[in-house]
Design an enzyme around this catalytic site. Structure first.
Site, PDB file in Angstrom:
ATOM      1  N   HIS A 148       0.702  -1.196   0.144  1.00 43.72           N
ATOM      2  CA  HIS A 148      -0.119   0.007  -0.209  1.00 43.72           C
ATOM      3  C   HIS A 148       0.795   1.222   0.050  1.00 43.72           C
ATOM      4  CE1 HIS A 148      -3.858  -1.798   0.924  1.00 43.72           C
ATOM      5  NE2 HIS A 148      -3.055  -2.830   1.120  1.00 43.72           N
ATOM      6  N   ASP A 357       3.577   9.754  -0.537  1.00 43.72           N
ATOM      7  CA  ASP A 357       2.390   8.743  -0.020  1.00 43.72           C
ATOM      8  C   ASP A 357       1.946   7.943  -1.210  1.00 43.72           C
ATOM      9  OD1 ASP A 357       0.029   8.029   1.195  1.00 43.72           O
ATOM     10  OD2 ASP A 357      -0.826  10.045   1.815  1.00 43.72           O
TER      11      ASP A 357
HETATM   12  P1  ADP Z   1      -2.765   6.668   5.145  1.00 39.58           P
HETATM   13  O1  ADP Z   1      -3.262   5.326   4.782  1.00 39.58           O
HETATM   14  O2  ADP Z   1      -1.510   6.839   5.095  1.00 39.58           O
HETATM   15  O3  ADP Z   1      -3.520   6.878   6.724  1.00 39.58           O
HETATM   16  P2  ADP Z   1      -4.840   7.498   3.253  1.00 39.58           P
HETATM   17  O4  ADP Z   1      -5.240   9.219   2.980  1.00 39.58           O
HETATM   18  O5  ADP Z   1      -4.766   6.639   2.061  1.00 39.58           O
HETATM   19  O6  ADP Z   1      -3.629   7.579   4.500  1.00 39.58           O
HETATM   20  O7  ADP Z   1      -5.988   6.779   4.240  1.00 39.58           O
HETATM   21  C1  ADP Z   1      -6.590   7.411   5.470  1.00 39.58           C
HETATM   22  C2  ADP Z   1      -7.919   6.867   5.780  1.00 39.58           C
HETATM   23  O8  ADP Z   1      -8.244   7.107   7.067  1.00 39.58           O
HETATM   24  C3  ADP Z   1      -8.998   7.412   4.962  1.00 39.58           C
HETATM   25  O9  ADP Z   1     -10.075   6.618   4.619  1.00 39.58           O
HETATM   26  C4  ADP Z   1      -9.595   8.453   5.704  1.00 39.58           C
HETATM   27  O10 ADP Z   1     -11.065   8.457   5.667  1.00 39.58           O
HETATM   28  C5  ADP Z   1      -9.587   7.631   7.090  1.00 39.58           C
HETATM   29  N1  ADP Z   1      -9.136   8.990   8.298  1.00 39.58           N
HETATM   30  C6  ADP Z   1      -8.148   9.886   8.169  1.00 39.58           C
HETATM   31  N2  ADP Z   1      -8.297  10.601   9.021  1.00 39.58           N
HETATM   32  C7  ADP Z   1      -9.340  10.377   9.723  1.00 39.58           C
HETATM   33  C8  ADP Z   1      -9.956  10.542  11.127  1.00 39.58           C
HETATM   34  N3  ADP Z   1      -9.469  11.796  11.631  1.00 39.58           N
HETATM   35  N4  ADP Z   1     -10.891  10.019  11.571  1.00 39.58           N
HETATM   36  C9  ADP Z   1     -11.281   8.966  10.939  1.00 39.58           C
HETATM   37  N5  ADP Z   1     -10.734   8.465   9.688  1.00 39.58           N
HETATM   38  C10 ADP Z   1      -9.775   9.127   9.032  1.00 39.58           C
HETATM   39  C1  G6P Z   2      -1.147   3.373   6.268  1.00 43.12           C
HETATM   40  C2  G6P Z   2      -0.576   1.667   5.947  1.00 43.12           C
HETATM   41  C3  G6P Z   2      -1.424   0.757   6.696  1.00 43.12           C
HETATM   42  C4  G6P Z   2      -1.692   1.170   8.307  1.00 43.12           C
HETATM   43  C5  G6P Z   2      -2.302   2.658   8.234  1.00 43.12           C
HETATM   44  C6  G6P Z   2      -2.679   2.840   9.756  1.00 43.12           C
HETATM   45  O1  G6P Z   2      -2.376   3.003   5.759  1.00 43.12           O
HETATM   46  O2  G6P Z   2      -0.183   1.529   4.710  1.00 43.12           O
HETATM   47  O3  G6P Z   2      -0.963  -0.690   6.633  1.00 43.12           O
HETATM   48  O4  G6P Z   2      -2.671   0.165   8.825  1.00 43.12           O
HETATM   49  O5  G6P Z   2      -1.422   3.397   7.524  1.00 43.12           O
HETATM   50  O6  G6P Z   2      -1.398   2.881  10.449  1.00 43.12           O
HETATM   51  P1  G6P Z   2      -1.303   1.961  11.848  1.00 43.12           P
HETATM   52  O7  G6P Z   2       0.054   1.839  11.981  1.00 43.12           O
HETATM   53  O8  G6P Z   2      -2.021   2.436  12.850  1.00 43.12           O
HETATM   54  O9  G6P Z   2      -1.694   0.433  11.368  1.00 43.12           O
END
Ligand code: ADP
Ligand code: G6P
Length: 450
Positions: A148, A357
């Site tokens: 991912h 990202d």
């Molecule tokens: P990462 O996987 O690195 O966190 P992404 O933008 O690809 O970044 O995905 C983040 C996911 O987490 C999205 O589906 C978003 O809606 C969710 N998310 C991010 N911040 C919050 C928050 N404060 N509360 C709930 N969901 C969140």
């Molecule tokens: C990114 C990574 C996921 C991970 C998520 C949240 O989306 O690709 O593998 O689950 O961040 O991070 P955490 O360490 O809380 O699982």
């Protein structure tokens, strides 16, 4: 449909933050599959149970495993290294040993949860060794692996101690998926450079099998976001948010991220502060809401980031705020999906400015939520989403987050753009996202895996 098992560090339970669970949960649910993963709590291993149509097989991590495998090798070595080393990766022998042990535990749990001939889909950087280990245990399985996060350029990957083991682990899969074509190419080049293999196009022969490496850009559950955006209660809260923040005269800028140093949150806030200092925007005309979900708070780099961000938020509000009206609202909180969509609907300008990202699902969620074709997206060049939302359709305002002047320019262009330009951009981005949702992503991967 063949029996189907997801293997990921996190289980889709409670408030699992982040893109992986958001993307995969709908698929596991609709296929009636099983999910092998960790609950997120140390020393805890509930018996297998059903959760929203998914059979859950918990894997236990001790406190030491959390320190060494999760916070150590996964999030202090691999995570920063694979994100362009934007923070210096730390290398520890004890972490590598724990990583291998925990990966073996996941492989054994996956082997036990899989029916003969099942399809097993292993996910992400925490489990790079699992495909190889699982193949040794269960040669009858069809194994897919999806990363991912970005896969680094060859020169950076070469720094990783025991790099050959990680490549061999990934090559245990029949299909290795990445977010970007360049990532797949980096991987294939490394199989030649480190293991002496001979990749041919997107395929490489390894131990008598053919392994395919290809890009499958991940996406979101568009229908879910659109349904929330159409919900009158969500629309009401969007209106209330705008009213609370000063009404329509005040432009609403929004950031939504896990509090992670790859997301460019401090650079974004710095640019906003400079726009206020330059008088290009004023506290009466604009407000920034930054939602930062707590994440990996026991890891030093994350604690330091939190301090930096909170100091800067205080400085900006102190300098440019007024009684009852501040230019920056910072929420160090998790929010429900309905609350996030209300924010997306309320925001005039969405700021997605990561230094690196793999994809960034928040950008796609924002676009999916804007059924009204309103709003604007300022998007970093260094996200996977940039290929689709900027290069392909010219929808987003591109910025280089390393260059504060360019960030300021991008934000100022979005502020200055006319309504027709903005609606056209949003329409093009919406077409792209609606035609490529997470279901299509999963089907493309699983059809290729066969
Ligand atoms: P990462 O996987 O690195 O966190 P992404 O933008 O690809 O970044 O995905 C983040 C996911 O987490 C999205 O589906 C978003 O809606 C969710 N998310 C991010 N911040 C919050 C928050 N404060 N509360 C709930 N969901 C969140
Ligand atoms: C990114 C990574 C996921 C991970 C998520 C949240 O989306 O690709 O593998 O689950 O961040 O991070 P955490 O360490 O809380 O699982």
């Amino acid at each position: 449909m063949k029996p189907f098992v997801v293997v990921a560090n996190r289980l889709p339970v409670d408030a699992s933050p982040g893109g992986l669970v958001s993307a995969l949960h709908p698929i596991a649910r609709s296929s009636g599959g099983a999910w092998v993963g960790w609950t997120g709590e140390p020393d805890e291993r509930p018996e297998p149970f059903e959760h929203e149509g998914v059979r859950i097989h918990p894997v236990e991590l001790s406190g030491d495993d959390v320190d060494r495998y999760y916070e150590g090798q996964s999030n202090s070595t691999i995570w920063p290294l694979f994100h362009d080393s934007v923070e210096p990766p730390v290398h520890r022998r004890a972490w590598r040993v724990a990583y291998e042990q925990v990966n073996r535990r996941f492989a054994e749990a996956a082997a036990a949860a899989s029916a003969p001939g099942a399809t097993v889909w292993v996910h992400d950087y925490q489990l790079l060794l699992v495909p190889g280990m699982l193949r040794e245990l269960r040669p009858d399985l069809r194994i897919g692996f999806f990363l991912h996060i970005p896969f680094p350029p060859v020169e950076l990957f070469m720094q990783l101690p025991r790099r050959a083991d990680f490549l061999r682990g990934m090559l245990g899969a029949d299909l290795v998926g990445f977010q970007q074509p360049l990532a797949a190419q980096n991987f294939l080049r490394l199989t030649a450079q480190v293991l002496g293999l001979r990749p041919d196009g997107e395929r490489v022969e390894y131990e008598g099998r053919t392994v395919t490496a290809r890009a499958f850009p991940i996406s979101i559950d568009v229908a879910e976001i659109e349904a929330l955006a159409a919900d009158p209660a969500v629309q009401d809260s969007a209106r209330r948010l705008r009213k609370d923040l000063g009404g329509d005269r005040r432009l609403l800028l929004l950031g939504v991220d896990r509090l992670d140093y790859t997301k460019g949150i401090d650079q974004r806030i710095e640019a906003y502060g400079e726009l206020l200092a330059d008088g290009i925007i004023t506290n009466d005309e604009a407000v920034l809401v930054q939602v930062a979900t707590p994440s990996r708070m026991r890891v030093d780099h994350y604690r330091q980031l939190r301090e930096r961000v909170e100091r800067e938020v205080g400085r900006i509000n102190g300098e440019f705020g007024d009684v009852g009206r501040v230019p920056l609202h910072y929420l160090f909180q998790s929010r429900t999906r309905a609350e996030l969509v209300a924010l997306y609907l309320a925001a005039d300008i969405m700021l997605v400015t990561p230094l690196r990202d793999g994809m960034n699902l928040v950008a796609k969620e924002y676009v999916a939520a804007r059924r009204d074709e309103g709003g604007a997206l300022v998007l970093s060049e260094f996200t996977g989403a940039h290929s689709e939302l900027s290069e392909l359709c010219g929808g987003a305002f591109s910025v280089n987050p390393y260059d504060v002047d360019d960030l300021k320019r991008g934000i100022a262009s979005a502020i200055a753009a006319g309504p027709e330009d903005l609606a056209g951009r949003m329409r093009r981005m919406r077409e792209q996202v609606r035609a490529h949702d997470v279901d299509r992503w999963a089907r493309a991967f699983l059809d290729t895996l066969g």
